[in-house]
Enzyme design. Sequence first.
Site, PDB file in Angstrom:
ATOM      1  N   ASN A 135      -0.033  12.202   0.001  1.00 41.48           N
ATOM      2  CA  ASN A 135       0.943  11.170  -0.499  1.00 41.48           C
ATOM      3  C   ASN A 135       1.179  10.870  -1.998  1.00 41.48           C
ATOM      4  OD1 ASN A 135      -0.046  10.013   1.771  1.00 41.48           O
ATOM      5  ND2 ASN A 135      -1.377   9.553   0.925  1.00 41.48           N
ATOM      6  N   LYS A 167      -6.256  -0.914  -1.820  1.00 38.63           N
ATOM      7  CA  LYS A 167      -6.851  -0.969  -1.067  1.00 38.63           C
ATOM      8  C   LYS A 167      -8.348  -2.275  -0.465  1.00 38.63           C
ATOM      9  CE  LYS A 167      -6.925   4.247  -0.668  1.00 38.63           C
ATOM     10  NZ  LYS A 167      -6.979   4.639  -0.048  1.00 38.63           N
ATOM     11  N   ARG A 192      -5.975  10.718 -10.577  1.00 40.48           N
ATOM     12  CA  ARG A 192      -5.241  11.520  -9.630  1.00 40.48           C
ATOM     13  C   ARG A 192      -4.726  10.096  -8.518  1.00 40.48           C
ATOM     14  NH1 ARG A 192      -6.733  12.645  -3.711  1.00 40.48           N
ATOM     15  NH2 ARG A 192      -5.894  10.785  -4.163  1.00 40.48           N
ATOM     16  N   GLU A 205     -12.130   5.899  -6.263  1.00 37.91           N
ATOM     17  CA  GLU A 205     -11.368   6.232  -5.252  1.00 37.91           C
ATOM     18  C   GLU A 205     -10.082   7.125  -5.875  1.00 37.91           C
ATOM     19  OE1 GLU A 205     -10.028   4.598  -1.733  1.00 37.91           O
ATOM     20  OE2 GLU A 205      -8.279   6.545  -2.430  1.00 37.91           O
ATOM     21  N   ASP A 206      -9.352   8.051  -5.852  1.00 38.34           N
ATOM     22  CA  ASP A 206      -8.611   8.114  -6.370  1.00 38.34           C
ATOM     23  C   ASP A 206      -8.559   9.277  -7.768  1.00 38.34           C
ATOM     24  OD1 ASP A 206      -7.261   8.346  -4.354  1.00 38.34           O
ATOM     25  OD2 ASP A 206      -5.286   7.040  -5.658  1.00 38.34           O
ATOM     26  N   ASP A 231     -13.959   7.717  -1.355  1.00 40.65           N
ATOM     27  CA  ASP A 231     -13.025   7.406  -0.111  1.00 40.65           C
ATOM     28  C   ASP A 231     -11.592   8.748  -0.282  1.00 40.65           C
ATOM     29  OD1 ASP A 231     -11.205   5.988   1.759  1.00 40.65           O
ATOM     30  OD2 ASP A 231      -9.718   5.182  -0.108  1.00 40.65           O
ATOM     31  N   ASP A 232     -11.236   9.060  -1.235  1.00 43.01           N
ATOM     32  CA  ASP A 232     -10.747  10.999  -0.630  1.00 43.01           C
ATOM     33  C   ASP A 232     -11.663  11.448  -0.242  1.00 43.01           C
ATOM     34  OD1 ASP A 232      -8.613   9.653  -1.967  1.00 43.01           O
ATOM     35  OD2 ASP A 232      -9.803   9.108  -3.819  1.00 43.01           O
ATOM     36  N   TYR A 281       0.957  -1.159   0.072  1.00 43.10           N
ATOM     37  CA  TYR A 281      -0.243   0.040  -0.366  1.00 43.10           C
ATOM     38  C   TYR A 281       0.941   0.998   0.629  1.00 43.10           C
ATOM     39  CZ  TYR A 281      -4.236   2.894   1.825  1.00 43.10           C
ATOM     40  OH  TYR A 281      -4.912   3.781   1.824  1.00 43.10           O
TER      41      TYR A 281
HETATM   42  O1  LIG Z   1      -3.777   5.872  -0.503  1.00 42.51           O
HETATM   43  C1  LIG Z   1      -3.361   6.205   0.671  1.00 42.51           C
HETATM   44  O2  LIG Z   1      -2.402   6.571   0.499  1.00 42.51           O
HETATM   45  C2  LIG Z   1      -4.360   7.596   1.064  1.00 42.51           C
HETATM   46  C3  LIG Z   1      -5.370   8.038  -0.141  1.00 42.51           C
HETATM   47  O3  LIG Z   1      -7.052   7.392  -0.536  1.00 42.51           O
HETATM   48  C4  LIG Z   1      -4.843   8.706  -1.489  1.00 42.51           C
HETATM   49  O4  LIG Z   1      -3.738   9.759  -1.089  1.00 42.51           O
HETATM   50  O5  LIG Z   1      -5.267   9.102  -1.974  1.00 42.51           O
HETATM   51 MG   LIG Z   2      -6.642   8.276  -2.577  1.00 43.64          MG
END
Ligand SMILES: O=C([O-])CC(=O)C(=O)O
Ligand SMILES: [Mg+2]
Length: 540
Positions: free
Chosen positions: A411, A167, A149, A238-239, A261-262, A96
């Site tokens: 991150n 994830k 992203r 996600e992202d 999640d973001d 991760y």
């Molecule tokens: O993935 C991770 O560490 C946290 C997160 O959702 C991101 O930065 O988009």
């Molecule tokens: Mg994310």
Amino acid sequence: MSPAFHAARRALLSDPLTNKGTAFIEAERDRFGLHGLLPPHVGTLESQIVRRRRVLDGMADDFHRYAFLRELQDSNEILFHALVQADLPRMLPLVYTPTVGAGCERFSEIWRKPRGLFLSYPNRGRIADILADPALDRVKVIVVSDGERILGLGDQGAGGMGIPIGKLALYTACAGLHPAEVLPILLDVGTDNAALRDDPLYVGWRNPRIRGQDYAAFVDTFVEAVAARWPNVLLQWEDFAGHNAYDLLARYRDRLLSFNDDIQGTAATAVGTLLSAIRRTGASLTGQRIVLFGAGAAGSGVAELLVQALRAEGLDEAAARARIWAVDRDGLILSDMPKLTAPQALLARDPAEVADWTRDADGGLGLLDTVQAVRPTVLIGASGQAGAFTEAVVRAMAAGCATPVIFPLSNPVSRAEAHPADVLAWTDGRAVVGTGSPFGVAGVTQVNNVYIFPGVGLGAIAAGATRVTDGMFMAAARALGAMGGAGDTLLPPIDALREVALHIAVVVAQAAVADGVATAPADALTAERIAALMWDARYD
Ligand SMILES: O=C([O-])CC(=O)C(=O)O
Ligand SMILES: [Mg+2]
């Protein structure tokens, strides 16, 4: 042995969910005809973990460890998860954040075997057929990305698949979802990363990103196919880039069990950690002056949950918003700025407030100007801008308060707004520091949404929830904050993530009941009953 029997014994070894490698016992080798295909030694899960750890120890860098672990996941999934679960503090940074960032950037180099689904734009007429695969009958949680992203690394196209895979590995490690119950999906709508499109090794669709109506129609087709195939599935976004992240969440959160999640996971993590920090220092939340750097999906999500938390402390909406100053690319967000997004407009300050502030050379109000004028007690970074919390910014903040709370959340490590060791040095150790990625600096808390999403997902599923409500995330944030951490840290240690997920699942399930979205009977929502749903990586 018949040809069919030969094929079946090979299938047993090549399916990562049935393969046990050397751990097939003699009776199984007799029954399934595995003699000869396996070396004679009969191992155990424990001895296999020792063997894999030895290989990992001998490898040169974390990217190669990541690639090795991905291959293990695709050849023996039980062993992969047992290895991860047995040592979360060592394994999480490999499967991760932060290593998954390199895993996405170099995805095409290491793609080997199918895992999850690539739904590419040219295949948009086949989505329902692709989802119909009976191997996917048990799916309960989907994590989907369009790769635009990826962490703070921007557009990674099809390489973004590393994120849903990572994830979901944590859904298994922390929340005990069986590997057959999780499904990573990458919506490949092209990439605007020209270097990727020009890379002969790139495995994605070589086309500029599909946008506008065509994009919306594609995602609609996808969501409808998902809802038809698995009516109760949890769909985690996600992202996605900021604008899509907001639009898609708004469009689908009232149609199926779904969250971003973001926006929501990061918010609950940041707010929970802030509540833990405040509890420790004895301050009040309403007394904080909060500067937020980066007003994309994560930043605006944090702001909105903060507003909710401040209102719960008795402030009205305007007073709650008055505690937050948001700074983005063009500086402090003011209501007279052109082209504000809807979430940014909610955060905009009155230009009259800044009339007599000192401005930087180009006339704008940057982060340093804002910190000097506001004298914040809390500084949160969700910008993807490496090094944005400069020595001048951090020192200016430390001059204005005794215990500055500073969270560079972006991150992976390469995109963090500051190195936590620098923040501690520039504040003479007075700062309370939390980072999105792990840095291994003593006393620094890792403030990552892995503390929230596995528990929210498990709680929503256990409750048979039909929707994910704001109340469920607020409950998760409060529960996380109340758990606190050991020593100087604000959250429980990484090796407690399974207990954290269970605890959060219980409060999330209860919040689902309170919000009227649960379908499971209330007596099924105790810690014992939810713990019994959690799968442990073991051979049958
Ligand atoms: O993935 C991770 O560490 C946290 C997160 O959702 C991101 O930065 O988009
Ligand atoms: Mg994310």
